[in-house]
Design an enzyme around this catalytic site. Structure first.
Site, PDB file in Angstrom:
ATOM      1  N   PHE A 175       0.433  -1.242  -0.089  1.00 10.84           N
ATOM      2  CA  PHE A 175      -0.163  -0.112  -0.071  1.00 10.84           C
ATOM      3  C   PHE A 175       0.723   1.549   0.483  1.00 10.84           C
ATOM      4  O   PHE A 175       1.869   1.322   0.645  1.00 10.84           O
ATOM      5  CB  PHE A 175      -0.982  -0.261   1.441  1.00 10.84           C
ATOM      6  CG  PHE A 175      -0.218   0.303   2.018  1.00 10.84           C
ATOM      7  CD1 PHE A 175       0.271   1.236   3.764  1.00 10.84           C
ATOM      8  CD2 PHE A 175       0.389  -1.003   2.954  1.00 10.84           C
ATOM      9  CE1 PHE A 175       0.726   1.394   3.954  1.00 10.84           C
ATOM     10  CE2 PHE A 175       0.744  -0.850   4.431  1.00 10.84           C
ATOM     11  CZ  PHE A 175       1.087   0.118   5.457  1.00 10.84           C
ATOM     12  N   CYS A 176       0.352   2.364  -0.380  1.00 10.52           N
ATOM     13  CA  CYS A 176       1.004   3.458  -0.278  1.00 10.52           C
ATOM     14  C   CYS A 176       0.161   4.698   0.034  1.00 10.52           C
ATOM     15  O   CYS A 176      -1.263   4.778   0.222  1.00 10.52           O
ATOM     16  CB  CYS A 176       2.006   4.070  -1.259  1.00 10.52           C
ATOM     17  SG  CYS A 176       1.201   3.373  -3.574  1.00 10.52           S
ATOM     18  N   THR A 177       0.635   6.179  -0.233  1.00  7.37           N
ATOM     19  CA  THR A 177      -0.583   7.416  -0.303  1.00  7.37           C
ATOM     20  C   THR A 177      -1.918   7.048  -1.417  1.00  7.37           C
ATOM     21  O   THR A 177      -2.719   6.984  -0.230  1.00  7.37           O
ATOM     22  CB  THR A 177      -0.218   8.223   0.462  1.00  7.37           C
ATOM     23  OG1 THR A 177       1.541   8.247   0.619  1.00  7.37           O
ATOM     24  CG2 THR A 177      -0.611   9.681   0.262  1.00  7.37           C
ATOM     25  N   ILE A 204      -4.302   4.208   0.567  1.00  9.78           N
ATOM     26  CA  ILE A 204      -4.663   4.578   2.139  1.00  9.78           C
ATOM     27  C   ILE A 204      -5.747   5.685   2.118  1.00  9.78           C
ATOM     28  O   ILE A 204      -6.599   5.972   2.569  1.00  9.78           O
ATOM     29  CB  ILE A 204      -3.225   5.388   2.976  1.00  9.78           C
ATOM     30  CG1 ILE A 204      -1.816   4.581   3.010  1.00  9.78           C
ATOM     31  CG2 ILE A 204      -3.947   5.765   4.032  1.00  9.78           C
ATOM     32  CD1 ILE A 204      -0.430   4.832   3.132  1.00  9.78           C
TER      33      ILE A 204
END
Length: 282
Positions: A175-177, A204
């Site tokens: 996952f990332c922003t 996210i």
């Protein structure tokens, strides 16, 4: 109120200077602020303005057949605008990884909707990795996830090669922003021979917007690359400001009382007028 829209799309672009000029002219004429990156691999942007002008800018983009299905994430800011300038740049990559094997236009991992993410990351057979940089992970991450302790996204491939094994780690979730880094991260892992690779759809920010706090596996705040500094559930403003000197996040409650724990600066700590990193360095 200020409207914010973030978007990206991996698609071949063969007229980057022409597209840059078109977007520069349009955004300046309609008082759009923010950053848009253009590369031969696609487009990546975060813009702000009034609700009407931002929606019109997105419609303008979608008139281009290459961006007809462009999706975006939106938010509302009631305080200071998150961007004070307009920057439209041509870059080698819309998110820098420097790994030709990672080609999201050809292959990416399996998208996981926010509503299904909790079940996936609680599966003991799934290795959950935060692909963001160490200073981002420090202020918030998903419960039980692994921090690669990278200073830049370009460090991530070396972390993979030193710490992950496709025969041992059969299920990997990342996952990332906002999702863009994971497009490349999952593409890289698939190219390196990993068979089951997953990533959080919309990142996210999408999770925080859709999943109620009472059901959330997220802990802390989420760093964002604009003057909001951080957000939390329902994309409400977070509890961080920025060091005036180094631009790294500082808890709001302590920001005016202690030297910066990152650089030791005793200068006034406040919201920065520019993010620590440009979007392509995410």
């Amino acid at each position: 109120m200020i409207a914010i829209a973030s978007f990206y799309k991996f698609i071949a672009i063969d007229n980057c200077p022409e597209l840059q000029a078109q977007l520069q002219s349009y955004c300046e004429a309609h008082e759009i602020k923010g950053t848009i990156l253009i590369a031969t691999e696609g487009i990546n942007g975060s813009i702000c303005g009034s609700t009407e002008t931002v929606n019109a800018a997105l419609s303008f983009l979608r008139q281009d057949p290459r961006f007809a299905d462009l999706s975006h994430k939106s938010a509302i800011c009631t305080g200071k605008p998150p961007f004070s300038k307009l920057k439209i740049k041509i870059k080698a990559e819309i998110v820098t990884l420097r790994q030709p094997l990672a080609n999201p236009s050809k292959q990416v991992g399996t998208y996981v909707a926010p509503q299904d993410w909790n079940a996936l990351i609680q599966d003991p057979e799934v290795l959950v990795i935060d692909t963001r940089n160490a200073y981002e992970v420090e202020i918030g991450t998903f419960k039980g996830s692994i921090d690669p302790h990278t200073d830049a996204f370009t460090d991530f491939p070396e972390y993979v090669r030193q710490n992950l094994n496709p025969t041992k780690h059969r299920k990997v979730a990342m996952f990332c922003t906002g999702g863009i880094r994971c497009e490349k991260a999952t593409s890289l892992l698939l190219a390196e021979g990993f068979s089951e690779v997953y990533h959080l759809e919309g990142g996210i920010l999408n999770y925080l917007e859709q999943i109620p706090a009472a059901e959330s596996q997220w802990q802390g705040d989420c760093f964002v690359f604009d003057e909001r500094v951080a957000v939390t559930h329902n994309l409400e403003p977070g509890n961080y400001r920025m060091c005036y000197d180094c631009g790294l996040p500082i808890p709001s409650l302590s920001a005016d009382k202690i030297p910066c724990p990152h650089c030791g600066s005793s200068r006034l700590l406040s919201q920065s007028t520019s993010p620590i990193l440009s979007m392509d360095e995410e």
